[in-house]
Design a protein around this motif. Sequence first.
Motif, PDB file in Angstrom:
ATOM      1  N   LEU A  94      16.614  -1.235 -39.704  1.00  0.00           N
ATOM      2  CA  LEU A  94      15.874  -0.957 -38.874  1.00  0.00           C
ATOM      3  C   LEU A  94      16.229   0.250 -37.946  1.00  0.00           C
ATOM      4  CD1 LEU A  94      14.517  -4.299 -37.814  1.00  0.00           C
ATOM      5  CD2 LEU A  94      13.302  -2.867 -39.356  1.00  0.00           C
ATOM      6  N   GLY A  95      17.410   0.427 -37.972  1.00  0.00           N
ATOM      7  CA  GLY A  95      18.016   1.450 -37.217  1.00  0.00           C
ATOM      8  C   GLY A  95      19.605   1.565 -37.104  1.00  0.00           C
ATOM      9  N   THR A  96      20.033   2.599 -36.429  1.00  0.00           N
ATOM     10  CA  THR A  96      21.223   2.679 -36.256  1.00  0.00           C
ATOM     11  C   THR A  96      21.855   2.897 -35.100  1.00  0.00           C
ATOM     12  OG1 THR A  96      20.906   4.241 -38.268  1.00  0.00           O
ATOM     13  CG2 THR A  96      23.268   4.446 -37.067  1.00  0.00           C
ATOM     14  N   PHE A  97      23.039   1.984 -34.751  1.00  0.00           N
ATOM     15  CA  PHE A  97      23.638   2.357 -33.592  1.00  0.00           C
ATOM     16  C   PHE A  97      24.258   3.487 -33.086  1.00  0.00           C
ATOM     17  CE2 PHE A  97      27.593   1.280 -30.952  1.00  0.00           C
ATOM     18  CZ  PHE A  97      27.063   1.155 -29.812  1.00  0.00           C
ATOM     19  N   THR A  98      24.000   3.913 -31.927  1.00  0.00           N
ATOM     20  CA  THR A  98      24.226   5.304 -31.472  1.00  0.00           C
ATOM     21  C   THR A  98      25.370   5.600 -31.116  1.00  0.00           C
ATOM     22  OG1 THR A  98      23.417   5.017 -29.387  1.00  0.00           O
ATOM     23  CG2 THR A  98      21.768   5.731 -30.915  1.00  0.00           C
ATOM     24  N   GLY A  99      26.229   4.379 -30.577  1.00  0.00           N
ATOM     25  CA  GLY A  99      27.756   4.437 -30.244  1.00  0.00           C
ATOM     26  C   GLY A  99      27.439   4.278 -28.599  1.00  0.00           C
ATOM     27  N   PHE A 100      26.320   4.584 -28.106  1.00  0.00           N
ATOM     28  CA  PHE A 100      26.304   4.458 -26.673  1.00  0.00           C
ATOM     29  C   PHE A 100      25.751   3.043 -26.204  1.00  0.00           C
ATOM     30  CE2 PHE A 100      25.250   8.764 -27.756  1.00  0.00           C
ATOM     31  CZ  PHE A 100      26.245   9.587 -26.948  1.00  0.00           C
TER      32      PHE A 100
END
Length: 147
Positions: A94-100
């Motif tokens: 569903l999505g990707t972790f941005t690192g933030f």
Amino acid sequence: MDEEMKVMKDDQGVEHKCLSYHSSFTGETDVIFDIQQYMDHDNLYIGLLCNEDGYIEPFADLTVNLGGDMPNYCAYVDTNNLPDAESFIQEHELGTFTGFTKRSGYCEYPLYMFEPDKLRELCPDGLAAYERQKGIVAETKQIKETR
């Protein structure tokens, strides 16, 4: 995600595409998506609904509003109330972790960039309203005519 998407009917007989959410608290639950915007900055809101005795009822908020303007299709994930949320997002692509991340109280919330095509498939009307409100023009392929 290789599995075929399931369908859930509401009390009016309307079909909604749904996914299975595995919770370490409640087990396996089929959920449908409710996509809206938070009032203060029109940021992406994603709620999860389930079928309870033949009626569509709130299951959980996948996202949390921590204020401020967010990039399009981005939202903080409510890992405080849904500890299995990141696994759900990754399992269903569903999505990707941005690192933030952003801290609020005792919790650190991860910022995810959600996949518009996936959200459009799960909640087309909700995503269309979000995109209109944000002034996003959905990408369309244009065919150039040749002379």
